[in-house]
Enzyme design. Sequence first.
Site, PDB file in Angstrom:
ATOM      1  N   ASP A  67     -45.703  -2.333  41.275  1.00 33.38           N
ATOM      2  CA  ASP A  67     -45.670  -2.471  39.813  1.00 33.38           C
ATOM      3  C   ASP A  67     -46.940  -1.946  39.169  1.00 33.38           C
ATOM      4  OD1 ASP A  67     -47.279  -4.465  40.860  1.00 33.38           O
ATOM      5  OD2 ASP A  67     -46.094  -6.132  40.127  1.00 33.38           O
ATOM      6  N   ASN A 136     -44.534 -18.741  39.354  1.00 39.88           N
ATOM      7  CA  ASN A 136     -43.156 -19.023  38.923  1.00 39.88           C
ATOM      8  C   ASN A 136     -42.133 -18.344  39.845  1.00 39.88           C
ATOM      9  OD1 ASN A 136     -43.407 -16.355  38.260  1.00 39.88           O
ATOM     10  ND2 ASN A 136     -43.066 -16.591  36.063  1.00 39.88           N
ATOM     11  N   HIS A 138     -42.197 -15.161  40.856  1.00 44.31           N
ATOM     12  CA  HIS A 138     -41.920 -13.739  40.662  1.00 44.31           C
ATOM     13  C   HIS A 138     -42.417 -12.922  41.844  1.00 44.31           C
ATOM     14  CE1 HIS A 138     -45.916 -13.254  38.266  1.00 44.31           C
ATOM     15  NE2 HIS A 138     -46.049 -12.508  39.338  1.00 44.31           N
ATOM     16  N   GLU A 143     -39.643 -11.245  36.862  1.00 45.45           N
ATOM     17  CA  GLU A 143     -39.808 -12.591  36.330  1.00 45.45           C
ATOM     18  C   GLU A 143     -38.492 -13.368  36.430  1.00 45.45           C
ATOM     19  OE1 GLU A 143     -42.681 -13.655  35.770  1.00 45.45           O
ATOM     20  OE2 GLU A 143     -43.789 -12.610  34.202  1.00 45.45           O
TER      21      GLU A 143
HETATM   22  C1  GLP Z   1     -49.211 -10.391  39.835  1.00 40.33           C
HETATM   23  C2  GLP Z   1     -48.492  -9.299  40.642  1.00 40.33           C
HETATM   24  C3  GLP Z   1     -47.720  -9.874  41.791  1.00 40.33           C
HETATM   25  C4  GLP Z   1     -48.564 -10.890  42.541  1.00 40.33           C
HETATM   26  C5  GLP Z   1     -48.926 -12.010  41.614  1.00 40.33           C
HETATM   27  C6  GLP Z   1     -49.681 -13.144  42.294  1.00 40.33           C
HETATM   28  O1  GLP Z   1     -48.425 -10.953  38.841  1.00 40.33           O
HETATM   29  N1  GLP Z   1     -47.631  -8.495  39.854  1.00 40.33           N
HETATM   30  O2  GLP Z   1     -47.295  -8.818  42.650  1.00 40.33           O
HETATM   31  O3  GLP Z   1     -47.863 -11.378  43.654  1.00 40.33           O
HETATM   32  O4  GLP Z   1     -49.742 -11.454  40.600  1.00 40.33           O
HETATM   33  O5  GLP Z   1     -51.031 -12.869  42.331  1.00 40.33           O
HETATM   34  P1  GLP Z   1     -52.113 -13.685  43.120  1.00 40.33           P
HETATM   35  O6  GLP Z   1     -52.025 -13.229  44.534  1.00 40.33           O
HETATM   36  O7  GLP Z   1     -53.409 -13.308  42.463  1.00 40.33           O
HETATM   37  O8  GLP Z   1     -51.786 -15.127  42.960  1.00 40.33           O
END
Ligand code: GLP
Length: 246
Positions: A67, A136, A138, A143
Amino acid sequence: MRIYQEKDYNAVSRRAASIIAAQVVSKPDCVLGLATGSTPVGAYQQLVKWYEQGDLSFAQVRSVNLDEYCGLAPDHDQSYRYFMQTNLFDHVDIAAGNTNVPSGLAADPAEECRRYEAAVAALGYADLQLLGLGRNGHIGFNEPCDEFPLATHLVDLTPSTIEANARFFASAGDVPKQALTMGIGTIMKARKILVVANGADKADAVAKAFAGPVTPSMPASILQLHPDVTLVGDGSALAKLMEVKG
Ligand code: GLP
């Protein structure tokens, strides 16, 4: 599904890096699906170390990222292209032309989504897709919603994701409100999936994703239908899942 419960974040990172390295060693020209967020950072650091020691080469690897934020330039320090350059690509021998991240600056985001989906398809989708988990549930930026989105698409970020990611920006108001993300269908076409989770604030999402109903309101729950998923987490992230699974 394989579950590795590790004692701390370092061990989670080493385990995840070992699985990625095994993929690269067994198929040097593999397609690696890569992820951003804070969780995979330690795994990338470990991969860089092994590269520096001469134990691992990415010379033939192709990569596809999940993404990108809409509106952020590749050199913006919170863009996911920048994240990948500074955490991995700039430190290993992967060819610049072999790395793929959606463009956050495309004038026509819908067209960029179609282009990106076609590019991932042309590579044959990921051999191994690395995933973090949003609080959440995702994955990528898919989402919670009413139906699983299939292909790469433009998404409105939820308030909870904006709040969770605000720590990387000057304020929540600076977090982009939209992103381009691989769809659930794109992710599910990966041959293998590797999920990394660390810390107590992921415990609910991990339990619901892997022991709750399969529903688009918990996007990661779709992974229960994938034939080859490995989950690597520390004790706090896996605690609630282990309670349910016994
Ligand atoms: C972002 C990314 C996700 C990732 C998420 C969790 O929203 N788009 O791919 O998994 O963050 O991030 P973290 O590992 O910092 O909790």
